[in-house]
Design an enzyme around this catalytic site. Sequence first.
Site, PDB file in Angstrom:
ATOM      1  N   HIS A 147       0.867  -1.332  -0.031  1.00  0.00           N
ATOM      2  CA  HIS A 147      -0.120   0.034   0.047  1.00  0.00           C
ATOM      3  C   HIS A 147       0.903   1.391  -0.005  1.00  0.00           C
ATOM      4  O   HIS A 147       0.326   2.353   0.370  1.00  0.00           O
ATOM      5  CB  HIS A 147      -1.021   0.081   1.395  1.00  0.00           C
ATOM      6  CG  HIS A 147      -2.101  -1.086   1.185  1.00  0.00           C
ATOM      7  ND1 HIS A 147      -1.848  -2.259   1.418  1.00  0.00           N
ATOM      8  CD2 HIS A 147      -3.469  -0.854   0.943  1.00  0.00           C
ATOM      9  CE1 HIS A 147      -3.187  -2.791   1.245  1.00  0.00           C
ATOM     10  NE2 HIS A 147      -3.807  -2.089   1.042  1.00  0.00           N
ATOM     11  N   ASP A 199       0.736  -0.506  -7.523  1.00  0.00           N
ATOM     12  CA  ASP A 199       0.455  -0.738  -6.427  1.00  0.00           C
ATOM     13  C   ASP A 199      -1.076  -1.800  -6.317  1.00  0.00           C
ATOM     14  O   ASP A 199      -2.010  -1.685  -7.055  1.00  0.00           O
ATOM     15  CB  ASP A 199      -0.079   0.469  -5.676  1.00  0.00           C
ATOM     16  CG  ASP A 199      -0.303   0.379  -4.031  1.00  0.00           C
ATOM     17  OD1 ASP A 199       0.803   0.735  -3.445  1.00  0.00           O
ATOM     18  OD2 ASP A 199      -1.304  -0.403  -3.737  1.00  0.00           O
ATOM     19  N   HIS A 201      -3.380  -1.849  -4.299  1.00  0.00           N
ATOM     20  CA  HIS A 201      -4.532  -0.946  -3.992  1.00  0.00           C
ATOM     21  C   HIS A 201      -4.543   0.054  -4.873  1.00  0.00           C
ATOM     22  O   HIS A 201      -3.743   1.293  -4.435  1.00  0.00           O
ATOM     23  CB  HIS A 201      -4.602  -0.833  -2.758  1.00  0.00           C
ATOM     24  CG  HIS A 201      -6.009  -0.571  -2.127  1.00  0.00           C
ATOM     25  ND1 HIS A 201      -6.963   0.661  -2.910  1.00  0.00           N
ATOM     26  CD2 HIS A 201      -6.849  -0.734  -1.158  1.00  0.00           C
ATOM     27  CE1 HIS A 201      -7.924   0.621  -2.462  1.00  0.00           C
ATOM     28  NE2 HIS A 201      -7.947   0.021  -1.396  1.00  0.00           N
ATOM     29  N   HIS A 257     -11.982  -6.824  -5.600  1.00  0.00           N
ATOM     30  CA  HIS A 257     -11.976  -5.746  -4.407  1.00  0.00           C
ATOM     31  C   HIS A 257     -12.678  -4.509  -4.990  1.00  0.00           C
ATOM     32  O   HIS A 257     -12.236  -3.757  -5.807  1.00  0.00           O
ATOM     33  CB  HIS A 257     -10.745  -5.616  -3.839  1.00  0.00           C
ATOM     34  CG  HIS A 257     -10.796  -4.855  -2.549  1.00  0.00           C
ATOM     35  ND1 HIS A 257     -11.060  -3.424  -2.509  1.00  0.00           N
ATOM     36  CD2 HIS A 257     -10.310  -5.211  -1.417  1.00  0.00           C
ATOM     37  CE1 HIS A 257     -10.830  -3.066  -1.499  1.00  0.00           C
ATOM     38  NE2 HIS A 257     -10.516  -4.089  -0.457  1.00  0.00           N
ATOM     39  N   GLU A 309     -13.674  -8.824  -0.064  1.00  0.00           N
ATOM     40  CA  GLU A 309     -14.460  -7.817  -0.230  1.00  0.00           C
ATOM     41  C   GLU A 309     -14.702  -7.708  -1.954  1.00  0.00           C
ATOM     42  O   GLU A 309     -14.363  -6.521  -2.430  1.00  0.00           O
ATOM     43  CB  GLU A 309     -13.579  -6.468   0.283  1.00  0.00           C
ATOM     44  CG  GLU A 309     -12.752  -6.800   1.723  1.00  0.00           C
ATOM     45  CD  GLU A 309     -12.293  -5.494   2.072  1.00  0.00           C
ATOM     46  OE1 GLU A 309     -12.840  -5.009   3.120  1.00  0.00           O
ATOM     47  OE2 GLU A 309     -11.246  -5.065   1.642  1.00  0.00           O
ATOM     48  N   GLU A 325     -19.313  -1.864   1.392  1.00  0.00           N
ATOM     49  CA  GLU A 325     -18.345  -0.909   2.198  1.00  0.00           C
ATOM     50  C   GLU A 325     -18.993   0.006   1.901  1.00  0.00           C
ATOM     51  O   GLU A 325     -18.813   0.733   0.789  1.00  0.00           O
ATOM     52  CB  GLU A 325     -16.859  -1.432   1.901  1.00  0.00           C
ATOM     53  CG  GLU A 325     -16.067  -0.590   2.582  1.00  0.00           C
ATOM     54  CD  GLU A 325     -14.629  -0.988   2.343  1.00  0.00           C
ATOM     55  OE1 GLU A 325     -14.149  -1.955   1.430  1.00  0.00           O
ATOM     56  OE2 GLU A 325     -13.365  -0.083   2.584  1.00  0.00           O
ATOM     57  N   CYS A 327     -16.711   2.929   2.248  1.00  0.00           N
ATOM     58  CA  CYS A 327     -15.797   3.274   0.897  1.00  0.00           C
ATOM     59  C   CYS A 327     -16.153   3.147  -0.291  1.00  0.00           C
ATOM     60  O   CYS A 327     -15.710   3.674  -1.372  1.00  0.00           O
ATOM     61  CB  CYS A 327     -14.383   2.725   1.396  1.00  0.00           C
ATOM     62  SG  CYS A 327     -13.626   3.214   2.899  1.00  0.00           S
ATOM     63  N   CYS A 402     -10.737   2.917   7.622  1.00  0.00           N
ATOM     64  CA  CYS A 402     -10.669   3.424   5.986  1.00  0.00           C
ATOM     65  C   CYS A 402     -12.091   4.404   5.815  1.00  0.00           C
ATOM     66  O   CYS A 402     -12.088   5.422   5.510  1.00  0.00           O
ATOM     67  CB  CYS A 402     -10.535   2.426   5.059  1.00  0.00           C
ATOM     68  SG  CYS A 402     -11.864   1.071   4.942  1.00  0.00           S
TER      69      CYS A 402
END
Lengths: 641, 641
Positions: A147, A199, A201, A257, A309, A325, A327, A402
Site C-alpha cells: 500500500h 500498487d 490497491h 475488491h 471484499e 463497504e 468506502c 478507512c
Amino acid sequence: MPRTRSAPPSPAGPVRLGPDSRTALRPAAVAVDAGFWHDRRETNARVSLPQGPGLLESAGNLHNLRLAAGTAEGEFRGAYPFVDTDVYKWLEAAAWQLAQDGSEELTAHVDRIVSLVAAAQQPDGYLNTWFQLVKGGERYQDLRWGHELYCAGHLIQAAVAHHRATGRSELLDVAVRFADHVDSVFGPPGSGRPVDGVDGHPEVETALVELYRETGERRYLDLAGYFVDRHGHGLVGGEAYCQDRVPLREAANVEGHAVRQLYLLAAAADLAAETGDAELRTVNERLWQAMTATKTHLTGGLGAHHDREDFGDPYELPNERAYCETCAAIASVQWSWRLALLTGEARYSDLIERTLYNGFLAGVSLDGERWLYVNPLQVRDGHTDPGGDQSARRTRWFRCACCPPNAMRLLASLEHYLASGDEQGLQIHQFVTGRYSAGPYAVRAETDYPWEGTVAFTVEESPRDRPWTLSVRIPHWCREFRVRCGSGTYDQTDAPVEGGWLRLERDWAPGDRVVLELGLEPRLTAADPRVDAVRGCAAIERGPLVYCLEQVDHLGGGLDDIVLDATRPLAVKHRPDLLGGVTTVVAGGRRRRIPDAGWWPYGPAGDTAPDDGEPVELTAVPYYAWANREDGSMRVWLPTS
Amino acid sequence: MPRTRSAPPSPAGPVRLGPDSRTALRPAAVAVDAGFWHDRRETNARVSLPQGPGLLESAGNLHNLRLAAGTAEGEFRGAYPFVDTDVYKWLEAAAWQLAQDGSEELTAHVDRIVSLVAAAQQPDGYLNTWFQLVKGGERYQDLRWGHELYCAGHLIQAAVAHHRATGRSELLDVAVRFADHVDSVFGPPGSGRPVDGVDGHPEVETALVELYRETGERRYLDLAGYFVDRHGHGLVGGEAYCQDRVPLREAANVEGHAVRQLYLLAAAADLAAETGDAELRTVNERLWQAMTATKTHLTGGLGAHHDREDFGDPYELPNERAYCETCAAIASVQWSWRLALLTGEARYSDLIERTLYNGFLAGVSLDGERWLYVNPLQVRDGHTDPGGDQSARRTRWFRCACCPPNAMRLLASLEHYLASGDEQGLQIHQFVTGRYSAGPYAVRAETDYPWEGTVAFTVEESPRDRPWTLSVRIPHWCREFRVRCGSGTYDQTDAPVEGGWLRLERDWAPGDRVVLELGLEPRLTAADPRVDAVRGCAAIERGPLVYCLEQVDHLGGGLDDIVLDATRPLAVKHRPDLLGGVTTVVAGGRRRRIPDAGWWPYGPAGDTAPDDGEPVELTAVPYYAWANREDGSMRVWLPTS
C-alpha cells in the site's frame, strides 16, 4: 457535446477541471445552506470532523508520524501498513471544511498535523510510516500488499484539497516531493526507472491526475496513465483482488475488491477526460453499465463477498452478506461523477443520488459519532454479530478505519457533486437547497427533498443577451412529475426531457421561477429474476430513498416470518419524532405461521397449505437511518408470498 | 434402551466402544463387497490412497518430518502450522485400508511414514514440525492459531487406527508419549499442570476419548472432558470461530467454524457415551436439532460463510456461497454416528445418508484424483473462478490439504458407519451390499441402491433359541415402501415402523429373506420459507440423492434464466454412459426471456408481463457427480416461476 476549451478552471473541489479537460460538463459552484444534506454536513462539521484528531491520536496514527519524524519514541501502532491514510483522509476532509468555514480550532489541528506529516517525510520524498518504522525502509518490495502508493495517493489528494481550500502549499510541497520520488522510481521497461510495477490497491492514479490538474505538471498525468495500464499484467500477483487479472481495457465487467476497482476506474475516467482517450471512455461506459446492471445492490451498495471484499458474480447480490463497504459507495460516487462530467449523461447522477441517500449515508450514524463499515441489506432474526469492523452494529472507530474519514471527506465536499455547467447553461444533478452557479448562470433551489417532491428554482444571475438552458435531472425512479415554468406547465407526458434531463431553454431573467414537483408516491420495487437473493420479494421505496423494516418497530416477533401484502396500499406518515425526523411508509402484511418442520427444514414442494397468518402493520423507515436505535433484525427485501 | 454392559469391544473401527460404554447401540461388523460404495471405495483404495505418499512428498509434509528428525536439511515447507495432519490423516486412511487388504506396497509406505513420524518426535513426546522447525520450539504459546493439539489429535487417531488395523504399536507408542506429554502440561488451575488452555481447533478431544478406549487409560478420557468444558471461557480469544464464545453446555445452536464445532461435538457425544453425562447428551441432542433445522444445506453440507468458514445465522443458507467444506461433511457423519449409537434414533443416520451421498461425496472426483474443498449448491452463469482452495473447479491437492486425506479416511472406514447391534438384534442404518453382523446375528444385504429401491436381506446367522429383531431404517425422505417378510407384506400404512425403524421381530433362521422396496419416485423439494436463498425454488431429489443441473447438459444458454415447470412430471432415465453410470431425472422447464432492463436491474413490482419462454428439457444429474466434465454453471435449486 463539445468540450469547453475557453473555460476557466472549475471551482475548487475534488475534481477541478482545467481549460483543456475534455468533458461535456464542468462542475458548478454550489453553496448548500439548508435542508437534508446541510443538516448532515453540519453534523459532519460539528461532531465527526472534530473527533478526528483525538481518534487518530488514540489509534496511534499520529504517534507513528512522530516516530517517523524522530520526535517520539516507541513502537509502530496499528494493524495495517496503510494506517497513514486515515490521517490523510481526515486532512482532506478538514481541508474541504476549511474552504467553507474558518474555524480556528480546525485550522490549528490541520496545521499541526500537516507539520507532522511534513516532518515524517524522508529527504528524498518517500513517506510511509509502516515501511520506515517496521520494514526497515525496505521500499517497493511488496507492491501487492504494501500500500505504499495507495498511501501516496491519499496524501496527494489531501494536499491538493489543502491547497485548493486554503491556498497554502505546505502539504502540497510534501505531495509534490513524494510524487516526484514515485515518478523517479516507477516506469515501464526501458524508461530508465528501476521499478516496473503498480500498487495492489489503486488510488495513486486518480490522485496523480488531480495533482497534474493542480500543478500543470504533465509527468503526473503520464505516470497515472502508466499505472492504469500496467494493472492486469500480473505485476502484483495476477488476481482480480489487486485489479491485476485482466487489463482494464479488456475487462467485460467490474471484478475483484470493489474499492480497488472503483478507484482505478475513477482514474480511468480522469484520464479519458484529460487525454481524450476514446477507448478508455468506452471502457468506462461499458464497465459502469455492467456494474449497475449486474452487480449493484438496490441501495447503490457494491460488493457481494466478505471474503476478499469482492464484487462477486453477475446477479450475485446477497442481502445479509452484502459487502457494501461505505468506502465503495464513496468511490462509486467519485467515479460516477467523473462520468457524469465526461459524458453529460444523467444516469450517472441517478446512481449518485441513490448511493448518497442509501448505500453511503447508512455508513454514518445520525449523531455522526459511529459508523458502519459493511452495510448489509438484512440482519436476520437470531443474528450472532461477529463484532469488529464487519459488525452490523455501529462502531466508534475501526481497526481498519478507512471508512469514517472517507465519509467525512465526501460530506465535507458534497457540494461539488451536485451541479454542473456548460456553454448552454446550468445542470442541476441533485435536489439540495442552495445556490448554484457556473459561468454567467446562477440559480437558487429550495426544497424539502427527499421528504417532499417540490423543488423551487429561482434564477439569480443570467446573461441578458441570449437564451440559455436550465437542465434539471428527472430521476430514473420518477414516474410522475409536473413542472411549472412561467406560464407553462408540463408533466411526464409532454415535458422536454432528453435522456433524463428536463431542458428548459429560455431568455431567463433574475427572479424567474421554475417549480418542479416530483411524484413521491411510495412504490414497491422488484428485481431482475436473475437476482436469486430476492426472488419473490419486493422492496419499499419512496423518491430516492430505499426503505427497510427494523425489528424495533415490529415488537412481538422477528422479521423473517413477515410477508408483505403487495395488494394493500402503502401509506406515508411523516414522523418528526423519529430518527431525526423521517417520513415512514406504512404497509400491510402478515406474520406467517410456520409449522414446526421437526429436524429437517426441507419437504415436498407444494405440500404446505397456504396460511394467511396474523395481519400486521409494517412500518418502514429509510434505510440510511437503520441501526440507530436498539439492536435487532432488519430487512430491505420483503417476501410477498 | 439399556446399555449393554456385558458386550465385548465393538469391531475395530473409528469408534470402538468398550464394555462400559453407555450407548443404546454398538457398531456392527460390516463387509462391503459390491455396489455403489464398494466402487467408490475401490477408487479410493486403487487411486486416491496410493497417490498420497507422492503428494505428501511433493507438498513438503514428509520433508518437514525428516527435517524435524534431523535426517534432512532445508527449510520448513507448507503454508500452515498444521501440515503434519495431512500425513496423519493419510496414515489413518491407509490403516483402515490395511485392515481390509494387505497390499505390500501400502504396508511399506505406512511403515516408512510411521518411522518418519516416530523419528521426528521429541524425547519428551512433543511433536509438531512447524513449532519445532519454525517457531524455535516455542510450545503452547499460541493455542488460538497454533494447532498443536489439533495435530496431536490427528496423530492419535491415526495411531489408534494403525493399532486396530494391524495390531502393531509403533505409532500408538508415539501417540501415547504425546498424549502423556499433553496430559502433563494441560489442566485446570490448581491441577499442578502449567497450562490451563484449549486448542483453537478442537480435534484432540475426540481423539483422546478414542485413545482411552484403545488403552483403557482413564487420564485420557478426563483430559478430553477437561478440554471440552474449557472451550467457551475466553482462553483462546473468546470468539465463536475457536468455539470459545460460549461454553458448549450453554450453547443454543451450532456456531463459528463448522469443522471445529463438529469435532468438538463429536467429542461431547463420546464423553456422554463414556461417562453417562446426561447433560452433555441433552446438549448434543439440542445442538444437532438446531443445526439440522436451521443451518444445514439440502445436501447435508454445513457452513454459510467463506469468511471464517462459519455456520452463519439460522436459515442463512446461500447457494453460490455455501461453504460446505468436505471436512465439515465428514465431521458431521462422525458426530451423527456417535449420536446414532448413543441414542439409537434413526434420524441421525438419515442425516448420515444424505451427507454421504451428497455433501460429502461431491468432494471427491469420480476418478479419485481431484477434490473440492468447498461444495457450493450453485455456480452462476458468468462465474469468475477464484482458483485456489476455494475454487469451484476440482483440484489435485490444496494449499490447505485437509479435505483429501480426510475423505480417504472416511471412505476407507465407511463400513463402520453402516450398521449396529444391540441385545435385541441388528440395525441396518444404510443400504449397502455386504454382510452385517453383531453378536450372534448376521445378515447379508444385496442392493443396487441408490439407483434401485430394492434391498434384499438374507439371514446368515441367528441364535436358535429366541426371536430377535432385524431393524431397517426407513429413510425420512421415503413416502412409499413395501416390505416382504416371509408370508407377510407391509407398506407404509401398516408396517411396524417406530421412529424411523422398521422393526421385524421373528424367530429368524439362516436363509430367511426380507425384501424391502423403497419408492424412488423422483420428487420436488421446497424449503422452510425462512431460507431466503431458495424462495420460489424447488430442488429435484430421488431417494437419497440430491440432483442438480449442469450447464454442459443444457447447451445453448446458461442456467440462471431457466425456470422449472413444477406441473410437468419428472421422468427417470438410467444412463450407464454418463458419469460412471447414473440415473438422471428429466424435467420440463423453460428458458425465460428476460427483457433488457437497461442499466438498472430493479423496477416496479408486478410490471413484468408473464413470459412463458422457450420450452426446454432439463436433465438433472446427481449432485455428487457434478464438476466432473467441463466447467460451467450448476444449480441445485431451480426457480419455479
